[in-house]
Each structure stands twice: as C-alpha cells, then as structure tokens.
Write an enzyme that holds these catalytic residues in place. Structure first.
Site: not given
Ligand code: SF4
Length: 368
Positions: A97, A342
């Site tokens: 991602e 994250c």
C-alpha cells in the site's frame, strides 16, 4: 562484528532492461526517456497506447516485456479529507500500500512500501505482525510513485510504508531510478528514508545517497526497553546507528530526524524525555538532529496493551525536550478513519484473506 552487506547484486531494473533492448534494436539514445515521458504524461502504462513511440518499438517492448510498463496495479482505495490510501497488487497476488498525504499548504507527500509485510517484528507495528512475505523489486517500488504521479504532482516521497527499506537491497537501485534525470528526476532532498536501525543499509545509504533525508526510529533511549519495541536493537544497537549518523551530519551538514513513537505508560515518562534529550545533546552536532514525536495510534494486530498518550502527556514530553534545547516537533497527523500508521489497510486485507503461513518468515539479517 563482520557483516556481509547485500551479497547478491540486485537484478536489473526495468529501465536498464529496456535501455539494453532499445540499444540492441539500434534505436536512438533518447528513445528510453521518450518512453518514460510518454508513460508519465499519458497516464497509461500500456505499451500499445504509447503513440509517441514508433509502432515497431511498441511491438518489440510488448514482445520482450508483456503488455504493460508497470508491475503493480491499484485494487482498492480509501480517501479521506487529506489522506488517500491505495492498495496495490502484482500478478503473483503480492499486496502493498501507499499513503498520499495532502497538506493544507498544497504540498503532497507519498509514503511508499518496500516490502510485502516485514520480518523485523517491531511490537507496535501492524506490518510487523504480518511477517515478511518478500522484498519488493526496484521496479515495484518505483511503480508506486509512477501511479501517483500519473494522478497528479507528488512533492516528496517517504520510504516509510510497509517494510524496512534499508533491509531491502532493491531500495538502492530504486533510489537511483527515482533520482535519475531521465526517469523520475526527483531531487534526493525530497526523498526521506526511514529505518528502525538496519545499520549496514544505513551506512550504504549515507555513502551512496548522502543528500537523501534519513529518519531513524528511536522509540526508547534505554537499550533493554528499546529491544522490546524494536527487536533489531539486539543485532544493531541504536548507538551504532547514531555513530553512522554523527559521521554523516559531520560530512554533509544535513539535518537528520529521530522518530519517537510515544506509547502511553511505556516510553512517555519524564525520565524517558530527559534521557532522550541527553542522547541528542551528546551528539557531536546536536543542532542537526531533530526529534519527531509521533503519538501512537491503535493498529491492527498489534500489542493490545499499547495506547495513545493524552494530548497533555505529549505536550509535556515535547516541553521537556525543548527545555533541554532539543529541536522537537509533533509529526503532523491526519484525523478520521485514515489517521493510521502505514500498514493498516493491508493488515485489514490480510485479516480477511491471509497470506499462506508458509510464505511468512523472519528476515535474514544479510538480506539479498
Ligand atoms: S516498524 Fe518498520 S521495521 Fe518495524 S516491523 Fe514495522 S515495517 Fe518492519
């Protein structure tokens, strides 16, 4: 301690492979940068649609490399007011991602990933809870930037997403591509590499890319406690990483960042702040070290006892640092559902479709 650094040279990047093919076809030297410009400008990665290139070149590229320039494709996106998370997948099902942050000043910063999962097992980290699946290739790292640049400007890049960037040898050729004037042409001063202290990679980074910004995660000034948060402390102590950075700032005069994740009741006491301030002030050039304080956010698959400290506790911690003349700020965070480190989007994906257990493993220290 004798450490073998990245013994296997990483494979060629896509850019090098295409350059070789074009040269073998007798194409002019400018053809590769023409191709890269066309990909960036048109928003497509399909060779067949790059009409700026002669048809014969497109056919040769497709024959040699398949139909698309990029190895990653976006499969999910979450957008908030200022933050956009994008989940990517490659042909083998590997998922990573990115997080794109838009600051109110108009600045955009892309946080990208370097590994599928991570094997270093930091106890506060969602990605560490996944385990390492594999290193991303240099092309896969650069494809994250390419995708976002095709959507709009990206002002700065942080290697702060999934994975320990400096444990992946492909990070270095990716930096070469991102800063190459014919490819991405990014200023190294707009790139930040974050590490929990993978010392061999840190040394290689400051030697090979001295203008790239470095953020070293500290998270505790006390070695025994730090090793419970960052197990890598047992292999590469914080002191050895700080010694590398002391040398780096002496040679470059570049400001260096120390990240400090503040966890309620764990590492947020006045004693921690005082010891952290002493650690910074004992550097040869303490004014070139800047502490970024990051209040912990609850994350998927992480030690449930970890909690976010109160705003008052964060303010007190910062006050103690500043009163000891340490440059310190709270890292800007974004509100709402996307106010997460994250790794969370991917961790949520894995919780519904876990990777095969056999694919998860601990990272060998001599990554290659
Ligand atoms: S904090 Fe970084 S190095 Fe540690 S487990 Fe998470 S991704 Fe890996």
């Amino acid at each position: 301690m004798c450490i073998q650094l990245f013994p296997n040279p990483p494979p060629r990047t896509r850019y090098a492979a295409i350059a070789e093919l074009l040269s073998s076809l007798g194409e002019p030297a400018y053809r590769l940068s023409q191709l890269v410009r066309a990909v960036h400008r048109t928003g497509t990665t399909e060779y067949a649609q790059l009409s700026a290139l002669p048809r014969r070149v497109r056919s040769s590229l497709i024959e040699a490399f398949g139909p698309t320039f990029a190895d990653l494709r976006p499969i999910a996106r979450q957008s908030g007011d200022q933050v956009e998370k994008t989940l990517f997948e490659n042909d083998n099902g590997a998922r990573i991602e990115t997080v794109l942050a838009r600051y109110r000043t108009g600045w955009t910063s892309l946080c990208l990933s370097t590994q599928v999962g991570c094997g270093l097992g930091c106890t506060f980290c969602a990605t560490g809870a996944v385990g390492l699946v594999r290193n991303l290739s240099a092309d896969e790292i650069c494809d994250q930037v390419l995708y976002h640049q095709q959507q709009g400007p990206v002002d700065s890049i942080a290697f702060m997403g999934m994975g320990e960037a400096l444990a992946n040898p492909h990070t270095f050729p990716a930096l070469d591509v991102l800063t190459h004037p014919d490819y991405f042409g990014l200023s190294p001063r707009r790139i930040t590499v974050s590490t929990v202290g993978f010392a061999p990679g840190l040394q290689r980074l400051v030697d090979s890319h001295p203008q790239v910004n470095v953020t070293l995660s500290v998270h505790s000034p006390f070695p025994a406690e730090r090793s419970t948060l960052i197990p890598l402390e047992g292999r590469f102590p914080l002191a050895s990483c700080l010694a590398i950075l002391d040398q780096h700032v002496a040679e470059t005069r570049r400001k260096t960042y120390l990240a400090y994740l503040l966890i309620d009741g764990v590492n947020d006491s006045p004693a921690h702040a005082t010891a952290l301030a002493s650690l910074v002030n004992s550097r040869d050039q303490p004014r070139l070290f800047h502490v970024s304080v990051i209040p912990y956010n609850d994350a998927v698959g992480v030690t449930p006892a970890y909690r976010r400290p109160s705003a008052a506790r964060v303010a007190e911690f910062l006050r103690t640092l500043r009163s000891a003349n340490v440059r310190a700020t709270q890292r800007q965070q974004f509100g709402g559902a996307l106010d997460a480190a994250c790794g969370q989007l991917h961790a949520q994906y894995l919780s519904s479709a876990p990777a095969p257990a056999a694919d998860r493993r601990r990272l060998p220290i001599t990554a290659g």
